[in-house]
Design a protein around this motif. Structure first.
Motif, PDB file in Angstrom:
ATOM      1  N   ILE A 155      81.098 -11.214  76.794  1.00  0.00           N
ATOM      2  CA  ILE A 155      81.539 -12.482  77.381  1.00  0.00           C
ATOM      3  C   ILE A 155      83.068 -12.537  77.444  1.00  0.00           C
ATOM      4  O   ILE A 155      83.656 -12.951  78.444  1.00  0.00           O
ATOM      5  CB  ILE A 155      80.973 -13.665  76.572  1.00  0.00           C
ATOM      6  CG1 ILE A 155      79.452 -13.697  76.757  1.00  0.00           C
ATOM      7  CG2 ILE A 155      81.597 -14.983  77.019  1.00  0.00           C
ATOM      8  CD1 ILE A 155      78.735 -14.639  75.825  1.00  0.00           C
ATOM      9  N   PHE A 156      83.682 -12.074  76.387  1.00  0.00           N
ATOM     10  CA  PHE A 156      85.147 -12.058  76.377  1.00  0.00           C
ATOM     11  C   PHE A 156      85.682 -11.164  77.494  1.00  0.00           C
ATOM     12  O   PHE A 156      86.678 -11.485  78.148  1.00  0.00           O
ATOM     13  CB  PHE A 156      85.657 -11.589  75.013  1.00  0.00           C
ATOM     14  CG  PHE A 156      87.144 -11.545  74.929  1.00  0.00           C
ATOM     15  CD1 PHE A 156      87.901 -12.717  74.985  1.00  0.00           C
ATOM     16  CD2 PHE A 156      87.826 -10.339  74.814  1.00  0.00           C
ATOM     17  CE1 PHE A 156      89.280 -12.682  74.926  1.00  0.00           C
ATOM     18  CE2 PHE A 156      89.207 -10.299  74.746  1.00  0.00           C
ATOM     19  CZ  PHE A 156      89.930 -11.470  74.799  1.00  0.00           C
ATOM     20  N   SER A 157      84.999 -10.074  77.714  1.00  0.00           N
ATOM     21  CA  SER A 157      85.432  -9.157  78.765  1.00  0.00           C
ATOM     22  C   SER A 157      85.292  -9.781  80.138  1.00  0.00           C
ATOM     23  O   SER A 157      86.136  -9.587  81.010  1.00  0.00           O
ATOM     24  CB  SER A 157      84.620  -7.861  78.709  1.00  0.00           C
ATOM     25  OG  SER A 157      85.021  -7.095  77.609  1.00  0.00           O
ATOM     26  N   ILE A 158      84.213 -10.538  80.318  1.00  0.00           N
ATOM     27  CA  ILE A 158      84.052 -11.218  81.602  1.00  0.00           C
ATOM     28  C   ILE A 158      85.266 -12.099  81.861  1.00  0.00           C
ATOM     29  O   ILE A 158      85.875 -12.064  82.928  1.00  0.00           O
ATOM     30  CB  ILE A 158      82.793 -12.106  81.602  1.00  0.00           C
ATOM     31  CG1 ILE A 158      81.547 -11.249  81.444  1.00  0.00           C
ATOM     32  CG2 ILE A 158      82.712 -12.905  82.895  1.00  0.00           C
ATOM     33  CD1 ILE A 158      80.269 -12.067  81.346  1.00  0.00           C
ATOM     34  N   ILE A 159      85.589 -12.867  80.857  1.00  0.00           N
ATOM     35  CA  ILE A 159      86.725 -13.781  81.009  1.00  0.00           C
ATOM     36  C   ILE A 159      87.994 -13.009  81.317  1.00  0.00           C
ATOM     37  O   ILE A 159      88.743 -13.334  82.234  1.00  0.00           O
ATOM     38  CB  ILE A 159      86.896 -14.621  79.723  1.00  0.00           C
ATOM     39  CG1 ILE A 159      85.674 -15.527  79.534  1.00  0.00           C
ATOM     40  CG2 ILE A 159      88.177 -15.434  79.781  1.00  0.00           C
ATOM     41  CD1 ILE A 159      85.606 -16.187  78.174  1.00  0.00           C
TER      42      ILE A 159
END
Lengths: 193, 193, 193, 193
Positions: A155-159
């Motif tokens: 999820i952090f990577s998506i952001i």
DNA sequence: TATGAATGAGGGTTCATTCAT
DNA sequence: CATGAATGAACCCTCATTCAT
């Protein structure tokens, strides 16, 4: 010789540095520009910051802390984990959109090693927030039992990836809602009975 | 005065530029280093490239094309869309891992505007591949009816964000499998009967 | 862009550096002056010398070697030790007189530590020459049995002190003859029978 | 705003200047250092001294006078001229040894012209002392009839050269006794009957 | 095609000095 | 008497680019 308080001057310099580094990037920005933009002399810069690197690093640190505080605050009191994820993403992206310059300043310098520890800490904190949300979701039975750390990373990577799109390609058409939807429900069709 | 074919010399220069830009970044790298590493004179550089920017842009273009070809190739013949997503992600991350320098060279210079169009094209192509996979997945009934463009953006962003982690924080502990799992199944628990 | 051989350019720079350092001293001399005086660009200076310090040190080394060679040569073939002392002193002082600038350049910078090893070596060589003369004098029975090393130190100090007078106070009225006379015969009256 | 008498402040500044100039040399020393070491503000320095040069010159003058007084005093009451020479040398060298910094501060700046007149006067006084001793020695029949001025110059030069060795090369192994011995007796063997 | 010495504007940084407080 | 923030000229050094060979 305009007299100002030290704090006032330091703030003016940081604001000017923000403007200049944002517009020109670290390498192309020069101390004369920053001084002029801050309405101070070149020498004055060095009263408050050891050198160009110190100035930039201090700026990044200060802006990162602001950023972290604002985003964290936004999810603190939301009980529904799905909604928390939703809002965390939206807050992040909107914040990034409104503060493109911040990310620009953090851009790679010296092969990314510039302020690396500071960034790692910041990123770690952000990931921690997501982990917290996921954990609560699993405990509440809302989320399935995923690997918390890995899911948070994703999820952090998506952001992060989204922010890059916003900053680099000026792609402002991202849709936080669609994003959350995918994360929450996944791609696969359900109940394929 | 080493006699070499023009093509040979150009290749040597590009390889040297890759090494030097990777190690020092665009701003800190200088033409002398590249010339030395290429085993050519400084003046020689300017026989093949108009200037430093031209050299860097040409390098990026060439490497991006290689990169795009290799990653696209990897998913061409996979029929199961879930597996294709899986493999596309894995290939991307592994490729990034093995070619950190490439991404480093693409790093922001001049506020990211450096080679922007080229990058946009490259990113567009990559997103197109993902869109294709999702579309096939929906048509096959494997995937639910998501907004294809948005979903592709999200997946592409994950990859981009992950690559950043790899390159910036040297976080090599990403797990492509967990990543695919989340994308495919989502966070929410199913069949909550 | 005047093309010159590297050696020619290096020599021109060293000569210019001699002139400028002599006139202004290390601290007040600046690279722009030297470049101008050498008829070369500022950047050109840095093709041949790593930096200001390197330029100055190289200059000192080269001039010291010339100096040492000339003075040593002067006493090589003189058999009478008294005459050798005489001539060594005279040669030294005259040489210093004609090359005031040399000593100026050697002046203290950074608390004398600047080029210290080089100076020590040079001074050591000079003292060695005097020791040789004294030793021969004692062996020949011309000189009394003094502590060779100490006596050489004393004589070397005289020269050094004299040179300082010449350079600092522009006292050109020194008398090598009287100097030798004192060293050879001493102050005390003899045969006080 | 520490209240102190003007004289007290001036003294504190001079002492600080001594420390700083000794450690860094004139060029590398800066007013901030001196101010800090003196426990006074930068602006405060300029209340007592016109500028950096004035401060340094005042310092040199004051220390030279102290130096001169101490050394002169030492030979005043010694009747045997040989012993006086002996003691004058020893006192000088020991004093130099204990006050290396003093000589460091006097080092060349601006091509030695810095404080030149002051130095000349000081050196003249010192030479005068030696001349006096020699004259008394000749009158007493202890010394042979040398050219007083020249002999004094020679002896003064020895001291000066020795001091240079001490300060520059940190050669503390000088032997005042051997030095006097040579000056008094000379190199030549006597009574060669 | 190839060389590499030469250029010079422009970069980061320092520091003696001033002056409003 | 005292402060210290502010100034800005001037320093050393870099490096993309040119051009005579």
């Amino acid at each position: 010789m305009n007299k100002r308080s030290g704090i006032e001057s330091k703030k003016r310099i940081l604001d000017a540095a923000m403007r200049i580094f944002s517009e020109y990037g670290y390498a192309k920005a020069n101390m004369r520009m920053i001084a002029k933009s801050a309405g101070i002399s070149i020498g004055g810069l060095y009263l408050y910051f050891k050198n160009k690197e110190d100035l930039c690093l201090t700026l990044m640190k200060s802006r990162m802390n602001d950023f972290a505080d604002k985003t964290m605050e936004a999810v603190r009191d939301i009980s529904d984990p799905a909604e928390a994820i939703d809002i965390f993403i939206e807050m992040n992206l909107n914040y990034a959109k409104r503060h493109k310059e911040l990310i620009l300043v953090q851009g790679r310098e010296h092969g990314f090693t510039f302020g690396l520890e500071m960034k790692k800490k910041f990123f770690g904190k952000q990931r921690g927030v997501i982990e917290g949300i996921i954990l609560r979701g699993i405990q509440a039975g809302t989320f399935r039992k995923v690997n918390v750390k890995e899911a948070a990373k994703v999820i952090f990577s998506i952001i992060r990836g989204f922010i890059l799109s916003i900053v680099v390609e000026a792609d402002s058409l991202f849709s936080p809602a669609e994003c959350s939807d995918l994360i929450l429900k996944g791609l696969l069709r359900r109940n394929v009975k």
